[in-house]
Design a protein around this motif. Structure first.
Motif, mmCIF file in Angstrom:
data_model
loop_
_atom_site.group_PDB
_atom_site.id
_atom_site.type_symbol
_atom_site.label_atom_id
_atom_site.label_comp_id
_atom_site.label_asym_id
_atom_site.label_seq_id
_atom_site.Cartn_x
_atom_site.Cartn_y
_atom_site.Cartn_z
ATOM 1 N N LEU A 82 6.235 3.500 -9.166
ATOM 2 C CA LEU A 82 5.855 4.894 -8.961
ATOM 3 C C LEU A 82 4.338 5.018 -8.874
ATOM 4 O O LEU A 82 3.615 4.557 -9.755
ATOM 5 C CB LEU A 82 6.370 5.760 -10.115
ATOM 6 N N THR A 83 3.870 5.654 -7.812
ATOM 7 C CA THR A 83 2.451 5.982 -7.662
ATOM 8 C C THR A 83 2.259 7.438 -8.077
ATOM 9 O O THR A 83 3.016 8.311 -7.638
ATOM 10 C CB THR A 83 2.001 5.790 -6.203
ATOM 11 N N VAL A 84 1.269 7.710 -8.919
ATOM 12 C CA VAL A 84 1.041 9.053 -9.442
ATOM 13 C C VAL A 84 -0.357 9.521 -9.054
ATOM 14 O O VAL A 84 -1.331 8.803 -9.281
ATOM 15 C CB VAL A 84 1.204 9.099 -10.976
ATOM 16 N N ILE A 85 -0.450 10.719 -8.462
ATOM 17 C CA ILE A 85 -1.737 11.307 -8.086
ATOM 18 C C ILE A 85 -1.915 12.587 -8.890
ATOM 19 O O ILE A 85 -1.091 13.498 -8.810
ATOM 20 C CB ILE A 85 -1.811 11.618 -6.582
ATOM 21 N N VAL A 86 -2.970 12.646 -9.691
ATOM 22 C CA VAL A 86 -3.192 13.762 -10.612
ATOM 23 C C VAL A 86 -4.581 14.342 -10.383
ATOM 24 O O VAL A 86 -5.557 13.599 -10.267
ATOM 25 C CB VAL A 86 -3.082 13.309 -12.085
ATOM 26 N N GLY A 105 -8.391 13.090 10.767
ATOM 27 C CA GLY A 105 -8.188 11.890 9.984
ATOM 28 C C GLY A 105 -6.830 11.255 10.172
ATOM 29 O O GLY A 105 -5.925 11.828 10.778
ATOM 30 N N GLN A 106 -6.715 10.052 9.656
ATOM 31 C CA GLN A 106 -5.482 9.300 9.705
ATOM 32 C C GLN A 106 -4.979 9.082 8.284
ATOM 33 O O GLN A 106 -5.766 8.793 7.385
ATOM 34 C CB GLN A 106 -5.702 7.942 10.386
ATOM 35 N N GLY A 107 -3.667 9.219 8.098
ATOM 36 C CA GLY A 107 -3.096 9.011 6.779
ATOM 37 C C GLY A 107 -1.710 8.425 6.867
ATOM 38 O O GLY A 107 -0.916 8.828 7.718
ATOM 39 N N ARG A 108 -1.442 7.475 5.986
ATOM 40 C CA ARG A 108 -0.114 6.860 5.972
ATOM 41 C C ARG A 108 0.420 6.824 4.545
ATOM 42 O O ARG A 108 -0.324 6.573 3.593
ATOM 43 C CB ARG A 108 -0.151 5.436 6.539
ATOM 44 N N LEU A 109 1.705 7.078 4.425
ATOM 45 C CA LEU A 109 2.439 6.882 3.180
ATOM 46 C C LEU A 109 3.384 5.718 3.449
ATOM 47 O O LEU A 109 4.400 5.892 4.128
ATOM 48 C CB LEU A 109 3.215 8.138 2.797
ATOM 49 N N THR A 135 0.834 -1.198 0.000
ATOM 50 C CA THR A 135 0.000 0.000 0.000
ATOM 51 C C THR A 135 0.870 1.250 0.000
ATOM 52 O O THR A 135 1.720 1.429 0.882
ATOM 53 C CB THR A 135 -0.933 0.013 1.231
ATOM 54 N N ALA A 136 0.654 2.104 -0.979
ATOM 55 C CA ALA A 136 1.409 3.347 -1.051
ATOM 56 C C ALA A 136 0.799 4.404 -0.136
ATOM 57 O O ALA A 136 1.507 5.071 0.620
ATOM 58 C CB ALA A 136 1.447 3.855 -2.492
ATOM 59 N N ILE A 137 -0.522 4.560 -0.204
ATOM 60 C CA ILE A 137 -1.210 5.606 0.560
ATOM 61 C C ILE A 137 -2.490 5.032 1.156
ATOM 62 O O ILE A 137 -3.228 4.313 0.478
ATOM 63 C CB ILE A 137 -1.551 6.811 -0.336
ATOM 64 N N SER A 138 -2.726 5.355 2.420
ATOM 65 C CA SER A 138 -3.953 4.922 3.096
ATOM 66 C C SER A 138 -4.507 6.102 3.884
ATOM 67 O O SER A 138 -3.796 6.698 4.697
ATOM 68 C CB SER A 138 -3.648 3.754 4.038
ATOM 69 N N LEU A 139 -5.771 6.464 3.618
ATOM 70 C CA LEU A 139 -6.427 7.569 4.313
ATOM 71 C C LEU A 139 -7.732 7.095 4.937
ATOM 72 O O LEU A 139 -8.458 6.311 4.333
ATOM 73 C CB LEU A 139 -6.743 8.712 3.340
ATOM 74 N N GLN A 140 -8.000 7.602 6.141
ATOM 75 C CA GLN A 140 -9.281 7.349 6.795
ATOM 76 C C GLN A 140 -9.773 8.664 7.409
ATOM 77 O O GLN A 140 -9.091 9.258 8.243
ATOM 78 C CB GLN A 140 -9.172 6.291 7.897
ATOM 79 N N ILE A 200 -12.397 11.743 3.665
ATOM 80 C CA ILE A 200 -11.896 10.962 2.535
ATOM 81 C C ILE A 200 -11.282 9.661 3.039
ATOM 82 O O ILE A 200 -10.403 9.664 3.901
ATOM 83 C CB ILE A 200 -10.850 11.762 1.739
ATOM 84 N N ASP A 201 -11.775 8.556 2.524
ATOM 85 C CA ASP A 201 -11.204 7.234 2.773
ATOM 86 C C ASP A 201 -10.610 6.733 1.464
ATOM 87 O O ASP A 201 -11.282 6.727 0.431
ATOM 88 C CB ASP A 201 -12.271 6.251 3.265
ATOM 89 N N LEU A 202 -9.359 6.296 1.514
ATOM 90 C CA LEU A 202 -8.672 5.942 0.270
ATOM 91 C C LEU A 202 -7.600 4.893 0.556
ATOM 92 O O LEU A 202 -6.845 5.015 1.517
ATOM 93 C CB LEU A 202 -8.025 7.195 -0.322
ATOM 94 N N GLU A 203 -7.556 3.874 -0.275
ATOM 95 C CA GLU A 203 -6.497 2.869 -0.214
ATOM 96 C C GLU A 203 -5.858 2.797 -1.602
ATOM 97 O O GLU A 203 -6.538 2.462 -2.576
ATOM 98 C CB GLU A 203 -7.039 1.503 0.182
ATOM 99 N N VAL A 204 -4.582 3.110 -1.679
ATOM 100 C CA VAL A 204 -3.885 3.186 -2.966
ATOM 101 C C VAL A 204 -2.729 2.200 -2.983
ATOM 102 O O VAL A 204 -1.778 2.344 -2.206
ATOM 103 C CB VAL A 204 -3.351 4.609 -3.220
ATOM 104 N N PRO A 205 -2.772 1.177 -3.843
ATOM 105 C CA PRO A 205 -1.628 0.264 -3.947
ATOM 106 C C PRO A 205 -0.455 0.935 -4.654
ATOM 107 O O PRO A 205 -0.635 1.852 -5.456
ATOM 108 C CB PRO A 205 -2.181 -0.894 -4.780
ATOM 109 N N ALA A 206 0.738 0.494 -4.312
ATOM 110 C CA ALA A 206 1.937 1.037 -4.956
ATOM 111 C C ALA A 206 1.866 0.814 -6.461
ATOM 112 O O ALA A 206 1.450 -0.252 -6.925
ATOM 113 C CB ALA A 206 3.177 0.373 -4.380
#
Length: 286
Positions: A241-245, A73-77, A17-22, A37-43
């Motif tokens: 590489l994880t890209v957020i646009v 909120g909670q967020g992890r990179l 997991t690259a990015i996790s938000l709750q 915002i809740d988000l789970e982003v794989p690498a």
């Protein structure tokens, strides 16, 4: 908030997991900027943050890059707590384009910009870069730009309008002696992205790809991002590489993704929809 995910690569390692938000939320003096915002982003994924002006897209991207504090909120990179270790996060999330933050100097050459960024990434006792190192970086930027341009130009006639600037090579020479003022907006976009990628970060954020006014430019930009992700994956499979646009409309991404097909597949495509908030009665948002 609405988030959708399409996993494109069947063998994607979604455990990485690259990015996790709750409950990721930001409130300012004039009310909510974005909330819950809740988000789970794989690498290795590409995240499309879509919404109208005033929906908090830029603030969200800056918060993910450790450059803006959220309210809740909670967020992890990866293993990093974004809120508690913002400085470390800034070293891991590069900024590919944010107006006013990544602006290029028109009277600098491409080589000067690349050299300056390389020196910043090196130890203090090595305040120089070799010509061969510069050529390697410039060559990768050119390769990405050329690949994106070739794929768009191969589409059926009339799909996009084209101009002489879009047909040109990314750089006039291998040494990068062209000045920034001579580059097209698309070329500047790829230069900004190339500079952000020099440190080989786990993630890059790019704000408002819509500033590229021509649809063909936006499609080439999306294609370039997908192509570079693939190049990075092939050269360094353990460090995708994880890209957020962010954008208001992602139609050109759909065309780029369909046209490239299996030639450039991120681990997942995640779409996050933001909506503009009404200002509080104590002020108005612009």
């Amino acid at each position: 908030m609405e988030s959708t995910t399409d996993t494109l690569a069947e063998d994607a390692d979604t455990d990485s997991t690259a990015i996790s938000l709750q409950g990721w939320s930001l409130t300012g003096k004039q009310g909510s900027v974005f909330d819950d915002i809740d988000l789970e982003v794989p690498a290795g994924a590409i995240v499309i943050v879509r919404g109208p002006a005033g929906s908090g897209k830029t603030s969200l991207l800056l918060s993910l890059a450790g450059r803006m504090q959220v309210s809740e909120g909670q967020g992890r990179l990866g293993e990093l707590d974004i809120r508690k270790r913002a400085r470390a996060v800034r070293g891991q999330v590069a900024v590919g384009h944010v107006a006013g933050l990544t602006d290029l100097e028109n009277d600098f050459t491409v080589a000067q910009h690349v050299a300056e960024r390389r020196i910043m990434l090196q130890p203090w006792y090595k305040p120089w870069v070799s010509k061969s190192s510069l050529r390697e970086v410039i060559g990768l930027i050119r390769q990405t730009f050329a690949s994106a341009t070739e794929f768009i130009d191969a589409l059926p006639e009339g799909t996009f309008s084209t101009t002489d600037a879009q047909e040109a090579d990314f750089l006039i020479d291998d040494d990068g002696e062209v000045f920034v003022s001579e580059l097209s907006e698309l070329q500047k976009f790829f230069l900004e992205f190339g500079l952000a990628s020099l440190s080989r970060p786990p993630a890059v954020v790019i704000d408002n790809i819509d500033y590229l006014r021509e649809a063909a430019d936006r499609a080439r930009a999306w294609a370039g991002l997908l192509i570079y992700q693939q190049l990075r994956q092939s050269r360094d499979p353990d460090n995708p590489l994880t890209v957020i646009v962010s954008c208001e409309d992602s139609g050109e991404f759909d065309i780029a993704s369909r046209s490239l097909g299996s030639e450039a597949e991120p681990t997942a495509v995640i779409e996050l929809e933001l909506t503009a908030h009404r200002p509080s009665r104590h002020g108005s948002r612009h």
